[in-house]
Design a protein around this motif. Structure first.
Motif, PDB file in Angstrom:
ATOM      1  N   PRO A  95     -12.669  53.898 -10.896  1.00 31.56           N
ATOM      2  CA  PRO A  95     -13.242  54.663 -12.015  1.00 31.56           C
ATOM      3  C   PRO A  95     -14.392  53.938 -12.710  1.00 31.56           C
ATOM      4  CG  PRO A  95     -10.841  54.626 -12.110  1.00 31.56           C
ATOM      5  CD  PRO A  95     -11.246  53.604 -11.112  1.00 31.56           C
ATOM      6  N   SER A  96     -14.382  52.602 -12.653  1.00 28.65           N
ATOM      7  CA  SER A  96     -15.447  51.838 -13.302  1.00 28.65           C
ATOM      8  C   SER A  96     -16.746  51.886 -12.516  1.00 28.65           C
ATOM      9  CB  SER A  96     -15.015  50.369 -13.469  1.00 28.65           C
ATOM     10  OG  SER A  96     -13.887  50.240 -14.293  1.00 28.65           O
ATOM     11  N   VAL A  97     -16.639  52.001 -11.194  1.00 27.07           N
ATOM     12  CA  VAL A  97     -17.810  51.869 -10.325  1.00 27.07           C
ATOM     13  C   VAL A  97     -18.367  53.214  -9.874  1.00 27.07           C
ATOM     14  CG1 VAL A  97     -18.649  50.876  -8.155  1.00 27.07           C
ATOM     15  CG2 VAL A  97     -16.961  49.637  -9.525  1.00 27.07           C
ATOM     16  N   TYR A  98     -17.472  54.195  -9.664  1.00 29.21           N
ATOM     17  CA  TYR A  98     -17.900  55.454  -9.059  1.00 29.21           C
ATOM     18  C   TYR A  98     -17.633  56.642  -9.993  1.00 29.21           C
ATOM     19  CZ  TYR A  98     -17.480  52.425  -4.954  1.00 29.21           C
ATOM     20  OH  TYR A  98     -17.586  51.388  -4.062  1.00 29.21           O
ATOM     21  N   THR A 152      -3.913  61.804 -16.255  1.00 28.60           N
ATOM     22  CA  THR A 152      -3.573  61.697 -17.679  1.00 28.60           C
ATOM     23  C   THR A 152      -4.433  60.667 -18.385  1.00 28.60           C
ATOM     24  OG1 THR A 152      -1.284  62.215 -17.079  1.00 28.60           O
ATOM     25  CG2 THR A 152      -1.672  61.393 -19.297  1.00 28.60           C
ATOM     26  N   SER A 153      -4.667  59.524 -17.737  1.00 32.29           N
ATOM     27  CA  SER A 153      -5.495  58.483 -18.346  1.00 32.29           C
ATOM     28  C   SER A 153      -6.172  57.649 -17.268  1.00 32.29           C
ATOM     29  CB  SER A 153      -4.657  57.578 -19.269  1.00 32.29           C
ATOM     30  OG  SER A 153      -3.625  56.950 -18.537  1.00 32.29           O
ATOM     31  N   VAL A 154      -7.236  56.968 -17.679  1.00 32.29           N
ATOM     32  CA  VAL A 154      -8.038  56.171 -16.764  1.00 32.29           C
ATOM     33  C   VAL A 154      -8.212  54.779 -17.349  1.00 32.29           C
ATOM     34  CG1 VAL A 154     -10.288  55.924 -15.663  1.00 32.29           C
ATOM     35  CG2 VAL A 154      -9.287  58.192 -15.913  1.00 32.29           C
ATOM     36  N   SER A 155      -7.978  53.773 -16.538  1.00 37.89           N
ATOM     37  CA  SER A 155      -8.177  52.392 -16.965  1.00 37.89           C
ATOM     38  C   SER A 155      -9.485  51.877 -16.376  1.00 37.89           C
ATOM     39  CB  SER A 155      -7.000  51.520 -16.489  1.00 37.89           C
ATOM     40  OG  SER A 155      -7.228  50.159 -16.786  1.00 37.89           O
ATOM     41  N   VAL A 156     -10.329  51.309 -17.234  1.00 36.36           N
ATOM     42  CA  VAL A 156     -11.618  50.803 -16.763  1.00 36.36           C
ATOM     43  C   VAL A 156     -11.849  49.406 -17.328  1.00 36.36           C
ATOM     44  CG1 VAL A 156     -12.661  53.084 -16.530  1.00 36.36           C
ATOM     45  CG2 VAL A 156     -12.877  51.854 -18.684  1.00 36.36           C
ATOM     46  N   SER A 157     -12.774  48.668 -16.734  1.00 34.09           N
ATOM     47  CA  SER A 157     -13.127  47.344 -17.243  1.00 34.09           C
ATOM     48  C   SER A 157     -13.864  47.495 -18.571  1.00 34.09           C
ATOM     49  CB  SER A 157     -14.005  46.604 -16.230  1.00 34.09           C
ATOM     50  OG  SER A 157     -15.154  47.365 -15.904  1.00 34.09           O
ATOM     51  N   PRO A 158     -13.726  46.517 -19.474  1.00 35.74           N
ATOM     52  CA  PRO A 158     -14.307  46.650 -20.818  1.00 35.74           C
ATOM     53  C   PRO A 158     -15.791  46.980 -20.838  1.00 35.74           C
ATOM     54  CG  PRO A 158     -12.830  44.759 -20.739  1.00 35.74           C
ATOM     55  CD  PRO A 158     -12.970  45.258 -19.319  1.00 35.74           C
ATOM     56  N   ASP A 159     -16.548  46.439 -19.900  1.00 35.02           N
ATOM     57  CA  ASP A 159     -17.995  46.666 -19.912  1.00 35.02           C
ATOM     58  C   ASP A 159     -18.376  48.069 -19.461  1.00 35.02           C
ATOM     59  OD1 ASP A 159     -17.017  45.727 -17.368  1.00 35.02           O
ATOM     60  OD2 ASP A 159     -19.081  45.681 -16.674  1.00 35.02           O
ATOM     61  N   MET A 160     -17.397  48.817 -18.940  1.00 35.51           N
ATOM     62  CA  MET A 160     -17.697  50.152 -18.432  1.00 35.51           C
ATOM     63  C   MET A 160     -17.116  51.260 -19.314  1.00 35.51           C
ATOM     64  SD  MET A 160     -19.570  49.547 -15.895  1.00 35.51           S
ATOM     65  CE  MET A 160     -19.677  51.192 -15.213  1.00 35.51           C
ATOM     66  N   ILE A 161     -16.543  50.908 -20.457  1.00 33.43           N
ATOM     67  CA  ILE A 161     -15.875  51.906 -21.298  1.00 33.43           C
ATOM     68  C   ILE A 161     -16.848  52.997 -21.749  1.00 33.43           C
ATOM     69  CG2 ILE A 161     -14.752  52.301 -23.532  1.00 33.43           C
ATOM     70  CD1 ILE A 161     -13.328  49.630 -23.152  1.00 33.43           C
ATOM     71  N   ASP A 162     -17.994  52.592 -22.298  1.00 38.03           N
ATOM     72  CA  ASP A 162     -18.940  53.581 -22.830  1.00 38.03           C
ATOM     73  C   ASP A 162     -19.452  54.506 -21.734  1.00 38.03           C
ATOM     74  OD1 ASP A 162     -18.666  52.667 -25.391  1.00 38.03           O
ATOM     75  OD2 ASP A 162     -20.419  51.339 -25.314  1.00 38.03           O
ATOM     76  N   ARG A 163     -19.794  53.937 -20.575  1.00 37.76           N
ATOM     77  CA  ARG A 163     -20.314  54.776 -19.496  1.00 37.76           C
ATOM     78  C   ARG A 163     -19.248  55.737 -18.987  1.00 37.76           C
ATOM     79  NH1 ARG A 163     -22.008  53.225 -13.442  1.00 37.76           N
ATOM     80  NH2 ARG A 163     -19.945  54.126 -13.095  1.00 37.76           N
TER      81      ARG A 163
END
Length: 278
Positions: A148-151, A164-175
């Protein structure tokens, strides 16, 4: 990477697992919303064994203690219903491990690095199965890992399937939030077209319904049968355009009010669920 870890290790080394459980219990004395997610569960009997060990130490699944399972082994996808029958509150898809086990590629292999891709059709089919089965069984489905962070296209599919929910790396939250809003807007646009189509074909006794529950599908029923759009459109269908202040508040609402969401715990909340040591 695929060796002696996860649920099988907990069962074979109960004394070591007890130390982890005691640590969890110590944190839960102050943070009651700290729950457990069991990693690398190969069989339904392993999940049952871990549940029994937790119960012996006073951690019994119920309203005040939730239990999740990682979905990262192909067996989890193939017979997910059997794992759910053991009794869990939700799943979290480990896309990195699931990819390497579906494709038979060590994710640290330089020689096969180009082939390791979460977007592979077999991997995406496995993820779709996990999400849709969880949704059908009424448990939560989340995903962790790099995908989810990359694609962004993976995030769009996850929303479409009912994650239901998505976990992403902190630097990718806004995007990722932006990608999420775009997915919801697309879903709303599709639902608007469907609504107009259904309205034009409604016959006597036919009806359109929008659920008032916790994010079920918005459906339009016409004389030609039922057609559904994903719950991402429901917020908009209730009069909340994506990105409005009300919409933002809904995305940080309590769990009982959440559908597809990003949820950030408050300052006095521990981040749950957690996994044990791999």
């Amino acid at each position: 990477m695929i060796g002696y870890r996860g649920a099988s290790r907990y069962i074979r080394e109960p004394d070591i697992f007890k130390l982890e459980v005691e640590a969890i219990k110590a944190v839960r004395r102050e943070f009651k919303n700290l729950y457990v997610m069991v990693p690398f569960v190969r069989t339904a009997s392993e999940l049952k064994g871990v549940k029994q060990l937790l119960a012996e130490h006073g951690l019994i699944r119920g309203d005040d203690f939730k239990l999740w399972m990682m979905v990262e082994v192909p067996s989890n996808v193939i017979i997910l219903d059997r794992f759910i029958d053991v009794g869990i509150d939700g799943i979290s898809i480990g896309s990195n491990d699931l990819t390497q086990l579906v494709l038979g590629i060590d994710r640290d292999s330089e020689a096969l690095a180009e082939t390791f891709d979460e977007r592979n059709e077999a991997v995406m089919a496995a993820i779709q199965t996990a999400v849709t089965v969880a949704k059908r069984r009424g448990i939560t489905a989340s995903i962790c890992g790099q995908a989810p962070s990359v694609y962004p296209e993976v995030t769009e599919k996850l929303v479409e399937w009912g994650i239901t929910s998505v976990s992403v790396s902190p630097d990718m939250i806004d995007r990722t939030r932006g990608d999420h809003r775009e997915c919801r807007s697309k879903a709303w646009a599709r639902s608007e077209g469907l609504t107009r189509s259904a309205d034009s074909g409604l016959s006597t006794g036919s009806r359109r319904t929008l659920p008032s529950g916790n994010g079920g599908n918005a459906s339009a029923r016409s004389g030609t049968g039922n057609r559904c759009v994903h719950a991402a459109a429901v917020e908009c269908a209730r009069g909340l355009a994506p990105g409005t202040e009300k919409a933002r508040r809904r995305r940080t609402a309590p769990e009982s009010l959440r559908g597809t969401h990003f949820y950030e715990p408050g300052p006095r909340q521990a981040r749950g669920p957690v996994t044990g040591a791999h």
